[in-house]
Design a protein around this motif. Structure first.
Motif, PDB file in Angstrom:
ATOM      1  N   ALA A  26       0.804  -1.223   0.000  1.00 56.53           N
ATOM      2  CA  ALA A  26       0.000   0.000   0.000  1.00 56.53           C
ATOM      3  C   ALA A  26       0.837   1.273   0.000  1.00 56.53           C
ATOM      4  CB  ALA A  26      -0.919   0.005   1.222  1.00 56.53           C
ATOM      5  N   GLY A  27       2.141   1.146   0.227  1.00 59.31           N
ATOM      6  CA  GLY A  27       2.950   2.343   0.413  1.00 59.31           C
ATOM      7  C   GLY A  27       2.515   3.079   1.663  1.00 59.31           C
ATOM      8  N   ALA A  28       2.200   2.312   2.708  1.00 61.97           N
ATOM      9  CA  ALA A  28       1.591   2.847   3.925  1.00 61.97           C
ATOM     10  C   ALA A  28       2.598   2.979   5.065  1.00 61.97           C
ATOM     11  CB  ALA A  28       0.455   1.927   4.368  1.00 61.97           C
ATOM     12  N   GLN A  29       2.196   3.749   6.031  1.00 60.82           N
ATOM     13  CA  GLN A  29       2.959   3.908   7.261  1.00 60.82           C
ATOM     14  C   GLN A  29       2.426   2.922   8.292  1.00 60.82           C
ATOM     15  OE1 GLN A  29       3.277   7.940   8.565  1.00 60.82           O
ATOM     16  NE2 GLN A  29       4.129   7.392  10.541  1.00 60.82           N
ATOM     17  N   LEU A  30       3.330   2.303   9.046  1.00 59.22           N
ATOM     18  CA  LEU A  30       2.937   1.376  10.104  1.00 59.22           C
ATOM     19  C   LEU A  30       2.717   2.130  11.408  1.00 59.22           C
ATOM     20  CD1 LEU A  30       5.469  -1.496   9.411  1.00 59.22           C
ATOM     21  CD2 LEU A  30       2.991  -1.603   9.097  1.00 59.22           C
ATOM     22  N   LEU A  31       1.684   1.737  12.150  1.00 58.91           N
ATOM     23  CA  LEU A  31       1.370   2.311  13.447  1.00 58.91           C
ATOM     24  C   LEU A  31       1.043   1.155  14.386  1.00 58.91           C
ATOM     25  CD1 LEU A  31       0.861   4.859  15.188  1.00 58.91           C
ATOM     26  CD2 LEU A  31      -1.495   4.843  14.315  1.00 58.91           C
ATOM     27  N   ALA A  32       1.974   0.822  15.252  1.00 56.00           N
ATOM     28  CA  ALA A  32       1.811  -0.341  16.127  1.00 56.00           C
ATOM     29  C   ALA A  32       1.083   0.018  17.414  1.00 56.00           C
ATOM     30  CB  ALA A  32       3.173  -0.935  16.461  1.00 56.00           C
ATOM     31  N   ILE A  33       0.133  -0.830  17.769  1.00 54.94           N
ATOM     32  CA  ILE A  33      -0.527  -0.766  19.076  1.00 54.94           C
ATOM     33  C   ILE A  33       0.370  -1.539  20.031  1.00 54.94           C
ATOM     34  CG2 ILE A  33      -2.567  -1.456  20.387  1.00 54.94           C
ATOM     35  CD1 ILE A  33      -4.083  -1.382  17.613  1.00 54.94           C
ATOM     36  N   ASP A  34       0.741  -0.951  21.154  1.00 57.58           N
ATOM     37  CA  ASP A  34       1.712  -1.595  22.040  1.00 57.58           C
ATOM     38  C   ASP A  34       1.075  -2.701  22.891  1.00 57.58           C
ATOM     39  OD1 ASP A  34       0.530  -0.414  24.344  1.00 57.58           O
ATOM     40  OD2 ASP A  34       2.038   1.172  24.450  1.00 57.58           O
ATOM     41  N   LYS A  85     -14.989   9.259   9.139  1.00 59.06           N
ATOM     42  CA  LYS A  85     -16.103   9.109   8.208  1.00 59.06           C
ATOM     43  C   LYS A  85     -15.612   9.283   6.770  1.00 59.06           C
ATOM     44  CE  LYS A  85     -20.774  10.550   7.186  1.00 59.06           C
ATOM     45  NZ  LYS A  85     -21.859  11.451   7.525  1.00 59.06           N
ATOM     46  N   ASP A  86     -16.034   8.372   5.902  1.00 51.88           N
ATOM     47  CA  ASP A  86     -15.723   8.350   4.478  1.00 51.88           C
ATOM     48  C   ASP A  86     -14.257   8.045   4.158  1.00 51.88           C
ATOM     49  OD1 ASP A  86     -18.386   8.784   3.852  1.00 51.88           O
ATOM     50  OD2 ASP A  86     -18.144  10.965   3.802  1.00 51.88           O
ATOM     51  N   LYS A  87     -13.489   7.613   5.136  1.00 55.49           N
ATOM     52  CA  LYS A  87     -12.133   7.122   4.854  1.00 55.49           C
ATOM     53  C   LYS A  87     -12.248   5.693   4.342  1.00 55.49           C
ATOM     54  CE  LYS A  87      -9.704   9.693   8.496  1.00 55.49           C
ATOM     55  NZ  LYS A  87      -8.896  10.592   7.704  1.00 55.49           N
ATOM     56  N   ILE A  88     -11.286   5.275   3.569  1.00 52.75           N
ATOM     57  CA  ILE A  88     -11.203   3.888   3.118  1.00 52.75           C
ATOM     58  C   ILE A  88     -10.729   3.039   4.291  1.00 52.75           C
ATOM     59  CG2 ILE A  88     -10.009   2.321   1.522  1.00 52.75           C
ATOM     60  CD1 ILE A  88     -12.048   4.239   0.185  1.00 52.75           C
ATOM     61  N   ALA A  89     -11.303   1.854   4.425  1.00 49.47           N
ATOM     62  CA  ALA A  89     -10.940   0.938   5.507  1.00 49.47           C
ATOM     63  C   ALA A  89     -10.773  -0.473   4.965  1.00 49.47           C
ATOM     64  CB  ALA A  89     -12.016   0.936   6.591  1.00 49.47           C
ATOM     65  N   ALA A  90      -9.941  -1.247   5.631  1.00 52.22           N
ATOM     66  CA  ALA A  90      -9.743  -2.657   5.300  1.00 52.22           C
ATOM     67  C   ALA A  90      -9.153  -3.335   6.528  1.00 52.22           C
ATOM     68  CB  ALA A  90      -8.818  -2.803   4.091  1.00 52.22           C
ATOM     69  N   GLY A 163       3.014 -17.433   0.427  1.00 49.27           N
ATOM     70  CA  GLY A 163       1.752 -17.099  -0.221  1.00 49.27           C
ATOM     71  C   GLY A 163       0.882 -16.186   0.621  1.00 49.27           C
ATOM     72  N   ASP A 164       0.879 -16.387   1.941  1.00 52.01           N
ATOM     73  CA  ASP A 164       0.111 -15.510   2.827  1.00 52.01           C
ATOM     74  C   ASP A 164       0.685 -14.097   2.816  1.00 52.01           C
ATOM     75  OD1 ASP A 164      -1.406 -17.720   3.478  1.00 52.01           O
ATOM     76  OD2 ASP A 164      -0.683 -17.867   5.548  1.00 52.01           O
ATOM     77  N   LEU A 165       2.001 -13.991   2.814  1.00 53.26           N
ATOM     78  CA  LEU A 165       2.637 -12.668   2.798  1.00 53.26           C
ATOM     79  C   LEU A 165       2.432 -11.970   1.457  1.00 53.26           C
ATOM     80  CD1 LEU A 165       5.875 -13.531   4.780  1.00 53.26           C
ATOM     81  CD2 LEU A 165       3.866 -12.267   5.591  1.00 53.26           C
ATOM     82  N   GLU A 166       2.466 -12.727   0.364  1.00 56.06           N
ATOM     83  CA  GLU A 166       2.194 -12.130  -0.945  1.00 56.06           C
ATOM     84  C   GLU A 166       0.726 -11.718  -1.048  1.00 56.06           C
ATOM     85  OE1 GLU A 166       2.823 -10.764  -4.934  1.00 56.06           O
ATOM     86  OE2 GLU A 166       3.974 -10.845  -3.077  1.00 56.06           O
ATOM     87  N   THR A 167      -0.161 -12.515  -0.473  1.00 58.48           N
ATOM     88  CA  THR A 167      -1.571 -12.142  -0.422  1.00 58.48           C
ATOM     89  C   THR A 167      -1.734 -10.824   0.320  1.00 58.48           C
ATOM     90  OG1 THR A 167      -2.276 -14.459  -0.495  1.00 58.48           O
ATOM     91  CG2 THR A 167      -3.862 -12.884   0.388  1.00 58.48           C
ATOM     92  N   ALA A 168      -1.037 -10.674   1.438  1.00 56.47           N
ATOM     93  CA  ALA A 168      -1.094  -9.432   2.228  1.00 56.47           C
ATOM     94  C   ALA A 168      -0.564  -8.248   1.419  1.00 56.47           C
ATOM     95  CB  ALA A 168      -0.308  -9.600   3.521  1.00 56.47           C
ATOM     96  N   ARG A 169       0.533  -8.447   0.705  1.00 51.83           N
ATOM     97  CA  ARG A 169       1.108  -7.371  -0.107  1.00 51.83           C
ATOM     98  C   ARG A 169       0.133  -6.943  -1.202  1.00 51.83           C
ATOM     99  NH1 ARG A 169       3.162  -6.076  -4.627  1.00 51.83           N
ATOM    100  NH2 ARG A 169       3.020  -8.164  -5.530  1.00 51.83           N
ATOM    101  N   LEU A 170      -0.447  -7.919  -1.886  1.00 52.66           N
ATOM    102  CA  LEU A 170      -1.422  -7.624  -2.940  1.00 52.66           C
ATOM    103  C   LEU A 170      -2.663  -6.930  -2.378  1.00 52.66           C
ATOM    104  CD1 LEU A 170      -1.092 -10.903  -5.019  1.00 52.66           C
ATOM    105  CD2 LEU A 170      -0.346  -8.602  -5.715  1.00 52.66           C
ATOM    106  N   PHE A 171      -3.055  -7.324  -1.181  1.00 53.40           N
ATOM    107  CA  PHE A 171      -4.181  -6.678  -0.497  1.00 53.40           C
ATOM    108  C   PHE A 171      -3.864  -5.202  -0.252  1.00 53.40           C
ATOM    109  CE2 PHE A 171      -6.547  -6.048   3.648  1.00 53.40           C
ATOM    110  CZ  PHE A 171      -7.793  -5.927   3.072  1.00 53.40           C
ATOM    111  N   GLY A 172      -2.657  -4.927   0.218  1.00 52.32           N
ATOM    112  CA  GLY A 172      -2.239  -3.542   0.414  1.00 52.32           C
ATOM    113  C   GLY A 172      -2.290  -2.751  -0.878  1.00 52.32           C
ATOM    114  N   GLU A 173      -1.822  -3.359  -1.962  1.00 57.60           N
ATOM    115  CA  GLU A 173      -1.886  -2.710  -3.282  1.00 57.60           C
ATOM    116  C   GLU A 173      -3.325  -2.363  -3.649  1.00 57.60           C
ATOM    117  OE1 GLU A 173      -0.219  -4.821  -6.611  1.00 57.60           O
ATOM    118  OE2 GLU A 173       1.838  -4.511  -5.916  1.00 57.60           O
ATOM    119  N   ARG A 174      -4.224  -3.305  -3.411  1.00 58.91           N
ATOM    120  CA  ARG A 174      -5.638  -3.075  -3.753  1.00 58.91           C
ATOM    121  C   ARG A 174      -6.207  -1.915  -2.948  1.00 58.91           C
ATOM    122  NH1 ARG A 174     -10.511  -4.650  -5.758  1.00 58.91           N
ATOM    123  NH2 ARG A 174     -12.257  -4.858  -4.320  1.00 58.91           N
ATOM    124  N   VAL A 175      -5.913  -1.881  -1.663  1.00 57.82           N
ATOM    125  CA  VAL A 175      -6.417  -0.784  -0.829  1.00 57.82           C
ATOM    126  C   VAL A 175      -5.890   0.549  -1.347  1.00 57.82           C
ATOM    127  CG1 VAL A 175      -6.444   0.220   1.487  1.00 57.82           C
ATOM    128  CG2 VAL A 175      -6.729  -2.252   1.205  1.00 57.82           C
TER     129      VAL A 175
END
Length: 184
Positions: A26-34, A85-90, A163-175
């Motif tokens: 997704a080209g996203a920033q990570l935000l970890a919940i501690d 409100k009206d933000k994209i979510a996944a 395959g699970d990690l590639e699925t996650a990467r592709l999911f990020g791309e879709r979002v």
């Protein structure tokens, strides 16, 4: 350019590794919940400014971790102000079992997004469901509502299925692609 944040909790590193794959796509920033269920300083502001928020949590006992639940409950201030409100979510999740009741977790993430008035993005991948399918194929676990992964309880995050990690990467791309369509 869209601002995308992957907000997640990970106790043993598996969900973090999945979050990293989603963020890479997704080209996203990570935000970890501690470990105490809190965001770092500036975390709420980062989420408010984001165009899309991707939620991630391990599945424990058929739902989100208590740390993620604490974060979700604390988001009531953002809900009251309609900040998301009206933000994209996944959403995405990981558990030790092949099924592991991950759908319950995705439903919880979906419900959180719907209460905030967000726009949910599905997995968008065809399933790997033929006799020739192998564990490292994309969407081998077959999820439509979000990305899922399975990590054996006795294995570290380094043993996650490619395959699970590639699925996650592709999911990020879709979002990211969907979020770009909604860019103002």
């Amino acid at each position: 350019m869209t601002d995308i944040v992957v907000v997640f909790h990970s106790a043993y590193g598996h969900t973090q590794r999945m979050a990293q794959a989603v963020a890479r796509g997704a080209g996203a920033q990570l935000l970890a919940i501690d470990a105490d269920g809190n965001l770092p300083a500036g975390g709420w502001e980062l989420l408010k400014a984001a165009d899309a928020i991707i939620f991630g949590t391990p599945t424990y006992m058929g739902s989100v971790s208590w740390q993620f639940k604490k974060f979700a409950d604390a988001s009531s201030k953002a809900w009251y102000a309609q900040d998301w409100k009206d933000k994209i979510a996944a959403g995405f999740t990981n558990s030790a079992g092949m099924n592991g009741d991950k759908q319950g977790t995705l439903t919880t993430l979906f419900t959180l997004a719907m209460q905030h008035g967000m726009i949910w993005v599905s997995q968008g991948l065809m399933p790997s469901q033929m006799r020739s399918a192998r564990r490292d194929d994309v969407n081998y676990l077959v999820s439509y509502s979000g990305a899922i992964a399975t990590s054996p309880a006795d294995a570290g995050a380094d043993a996650m299925a490619a395959g699970d990690l590639e699925t996650a990467r592709l999911f990020g791309e879709r979002v990211a692609e969907i979020a770009a369509r909604f860019q103002r």
